[in-house]
Structure formats: structure tokens, C-alpha cells
Design a protein around this motif. Structure first.
Motif, PDB file in Angstrom:
ATOM      1  N   ALA A 156       5.816  -6.120 -60.347  1.00 62.62           N
ATOM      2  CA  ALA A 156       5.991  -6.337 -61.787  1.00 62.62           C
ATOM      3  C   ALA A 156       4.868  -5.675 -62.567  1.00 62.62           C
ATOM      4  O   ALA A 156       5.100  -5.081 -63.628  1.00 62.62           O
ATOM      5  CB  ALA A 156       6.043  -7.830 -62.092  1.00 62.62           C
ATOM      6  N   ILE A 157       3.649  -5.750 -62.046  1.00 62.81           N
ATOM      7  CA  ILE A 157       2.505  -5.130 -62.722  1.00 62.81           C
ATOM      8  C   ILE A 157       2.668  -3.618 -62.754  1.00 62.81           C
ATOM      9  O   ILE A 157       2.419  -2.974 -63.779  1.00 62.81           O
ATOM     10  CB  ILE A 157       1.193  -5.551 -62.030  1.00 62.81           C
ATOM     11  CG1 ILE A 157       0.954  -7.046 -62.237  1.00 62.81           C
ATOM     12  CG2 ILE A 157       0.018  -4.743 -62.551  1.00 62.81           C
ATOM     13  CD1 ILE A 157      -0.172  -7.612 -61.423  1.00 62.81           C
ATOM     14  N   THR A 158       3.112  -3.032 -61.643  1.00 60.82           N
ATOM     15  CA  THR A 158       3.298  -1.578 -61.632  1.00 60.82           C
ATOM     16  C   THR A 158       4.427  -1.161 -62.565  1.00 60.82           C
ATOM     17  O   THR A 158       4.354  -0.100 -63.175  1.00 60.82           O
ATOM     18  CB  THR A 158       3.574  -1.062 -60.209  1.00 60.82           C
ATOM     19  OG1 THR A 158       4.728  -1.713 -59.680  1.00 60.82           O
ATOM     20  CG2 THR A 158       2.383  -1.280 -59.300  1.00 60.82           C
ATOM     21  N   SER A 159       5.446  -1.994 -62.703  1.00 58.96           N
ATOM     22  CA  SER A 159       6.529  -1.687 -63.630  1.00 58.96           C
ATOM     23  C   SER A 159       6.046  -1.757 -65.078  1.00 58.96           C
ATOM     24  O   SER A 159       6.402  -0.913 -65.909  1.00 58.96           O
ATOM     25  CB  SER A 159       7.696  -2.652 -63.407  1.00 58.96           C
ATOM     26  OG  SER A 159       8.749  -2.358 -64.283  1.00 58.96           O
ATOM     27  N   ILE A 160       5.236  -2.742 -65.388  1.00 58.44           N
ATOM     28  CA  ILE A 160       4.677  -2.866 -66.739  1.00 58.44           C
ATOM     29  C   ILE A 160       3.753  -1.690 -67.030  1.00 58.44           C
ATOM     30  O   ILE A 160       3.779  -1.117 -68.132  1.00 58.44           O
ATOM     31  CB  ILE A 160       3.944  -4.216 -66.889  1.00 58.44           C
ATOM     32  CG1 ILE A 160       4.957  -5.361 -66.839  1.00 58.44           C
ATOM     33  CG2 ILE A 160       3.136  -4.262 -68.183  1.00 58.44           C
ATOM     34  CD1 ILE A 160       4.338  -6.732 -66.688  1.00 58.44           C
ATOM     35  N   LEU A 161       2.943  -1.290 -66.045  1.00 58.78           N
ATOM     36  CA  LEU A 161       2.073  -0.121 -66.229  1.00 58.78           C
ATOM     37  C   LEU A 161       2.887   1.151 -66.419  1.00 58.78           C
ATOM     38  O   LEU A 161       2.479   2.051 -67.171  1.00 58.78           O
ATOM     39  CB  LEU A 161       1.138   0.032 -65.029  1.00 58.78           C
ATOM     40  CG  LEU A 161      -0.042  -0.912 -64.966  1.00 58.78           C
ATOM     41  CD1 LEU A 161      -0.798  -0.722 -63.655  1.00 58.78           C
ATOM     42  CD2 LEU A 161      -0.969  -0.682 -66.139  1.00 58.78           C
ATOM     43  N   HIS A 162       4.038   1.243 -65.756  1.00 58.01           N
ATOM     44  CA  HIS A 162       4.921   2.398 -65.926  1.00 58.01           C
ATOM     45  C   HIS A 162       5.386   2.496 -67.381  1.00 58.01           C
ATOM     46  O   HIS A 162       5.379   3.579 -67.980  1.00 58.01           O
ATOM     47  CB  HIS A 162       6.110   2.279 -64.977  1.00 58.01           C
ATOM     48  CG  HIS A 162       7.092   3.392 -65.077  1.00 58.01           C
ATOM     49  ND1 HIS A 162       6.815   4.658 -64.637  1.00 58.01           N
ATOM     50  CD2 HIS A 162       8.346   3.429 -65.576  1.00 58.01           C
ATOM     51  CE1 HIS A 162       7.863   5.437 -64.848  1.00 58.01           C
ATOM     52  NE2 HIS A 162       8.811   4.711 -65.430  1.00 58.01           N
ATOM     53  N   ARG A 163       5.741   1.373 -67.968  1.00 59.92           N
ATOM     54  CA  ARG A 163       6.160   1.358 -69.367  1.00 59.92           C
ATOM     55  C   ARG A 163       4.989   1.668 -70.291  1.00 59.92           C
ATOM     56  O   ARG A 163       5.144   2.395 -71.272  1.00 59.92           O
ATOM     57  CB  ARG A 163       6.771   0.004 -69.715  1.00 59.92           C
ATOM     58  CG  ARG A 163       8.066  -0.254 -68.998  1.00 59.92           C
ATOM     59  CD  ARG A 163       8.483  -1.709 -69.152  1.00 59.92           C
ATOM     60  NE  ARG A 163       9.561  -2.009 -68.241  1.00 59.92           N
ATOM     61  CZ  ARG A 163      10.770  -2.368 -68.637  1.00 59.92           C
ATOM     62  NH1 ARG A 163      11.055  -2.456 -69.910  1.00 59.92           N
ATOM     63  NH2 ARG A 163      11.701  -2.630 -67.741  1.00 59.92           N
ATOM     64  N   ALA A 164       3.812   1.125 -69.987  1.00 62.96           N
ATOM     65  CA  ALA A 164       2.639   1.363 -70.836  1.00 62.96           C
ATOM     66  C   ALA A 164       2.219   2.829 -70.807  1.00 62.96           C
ATOM     67  O   ALA A 164       1.850   3.398 -71.845  1.00 62.96           O
ATOM     68  CB  ALA A 164       1.484   0.465 -70.389  1.00 62.96           C
ATOM     69  N   THR A 165       2.287   3.453 -69.633  1.00 63.55           N
ATOM     70  CA  THR A 165       1.920   4.868 -69.567  1.00 63.55           C
ATOM     71  C   THR A 165       2.955   5.734 -70.272  1.00 63.55           C
ATOM     72  O   THR A 165       2.604   6.773 -70.849  1.00 63.55           O
ATOM     73  CB  THR A 165       1.746   5.339 -68.114  1.00 63.55           C
ATOM     74  OG1 THR A 165       2.931   5.043 -67.368  1.00 63.55           O
ATOM     75  CG2 THR A 165       0.540   4.696 -67.465  1.00 63.55           C
TER      76      THR A 165
END
Length: 125
Positions: free
Chosen positions: A20-29
Motif C-alpha cells: 500500500a505504501i509503494t502504491s501511494i508513493l507511485h501516485r505521489a511521484t
């Protein structure tokens, strides 16, 4: 009504799994790349105006600490977004969707991104 709904919705206290954290970081980037494109378009426009503008843009990207920091941030966001996007594409095909394999894929995405971001930092600085 279901009375067993979660009462505590404070996002700082909820522990998210690594996928979930990597998915959120994907959206943030992705968001960072969208707004960073304005800076890169400004530099591109400056470099295309004239020879003097090109020299100013080249000097700014080679001499200015702030411009290098922005460039490194954009390259870092692009690299992470790229590798996380590949992970999402593989998950769309039905692989790495289980909790264990998704965790391994998230760790691999973070590791590959970290190594490539460090190499990009060495290249830019």
C-alpha cells in the motif's frame, strides 16, 4: 447499521502494509512529475529561445544547487514511478497479488528504485 466499523480513522496511527505504501508513493511521484514538468518546460523554453538562453539554461543546470536538486528530484520521481509502474502492470496481469508475493515485489521495487536513484544522483552531481 453495523456497529463494528472502525472508530479510529487517524491515518498516522493506522499501519499500512508495504504494498500500500509503494502504491501511494507511485501516485505521489506521478503528481510530482506533473508539477515538475512545468520547471522542465520552462528550462526547455529558455534553451530554445536563443543561444544565450541555451547557455543560461545549461549554466543553471550545471552550476545552480537548487536547479540540480530539482532535476535530481524529478529524475528520482521518474525512476521510482517507472519501476512501480512496471510492478503495477505485472499485478494487472494477475501476478504478485497475494500478500506474500506483493510484499516481495514491493521490497524489490523499493530496492531497485533506491539503487537507480543513487546512481542518478552520482550522475547529476
Amino acid at each position: 447499521m453495523n456497529d463494528k466499523r472502525p472508530v479510529n480513522l487517524d491515518l498516522r496511527t493506522i499501519k499500512q502494509p508495504l504494498p500500500a505504501i509503494t502504491s501511494i508513493l507511485h501516485r505521489a511521484t506521478g503528481l510530482a512529475l506533473f508539477f515538475g514538468a512545468f520547471f522542465m518546460l520552462y528550462v526547455l523554453g529558455m534553451s530554445l529561445e536563443s543561444e544565450q538562453g541555451f547557455n543560461e539554461a545549461a549554466e543553471m543546470l550545471t552550476e545552480s544547487f537548487f536547479a540540480k536538486l530539482i532535476a535530481w528530484g524529478l529524475v528520482s520521481a521518474l525512476l521510482y514511478h517507472f519501476f512501480a509502474g512496471i510492478k503495477h502492470l505485472v499485478m494487472d496481469f494477475g501476478y504478485w497479488e497475494e500478500l506474500d508475493s506483493a510484499g516481495i515485489a514491493a521490497k524489490a521495487t523499493l530496492a531497485i528504485s533506491a539503487v537507480s536513484i543513487l546512481l542518478a544522483g552520482v550522475w547529476i552531481w
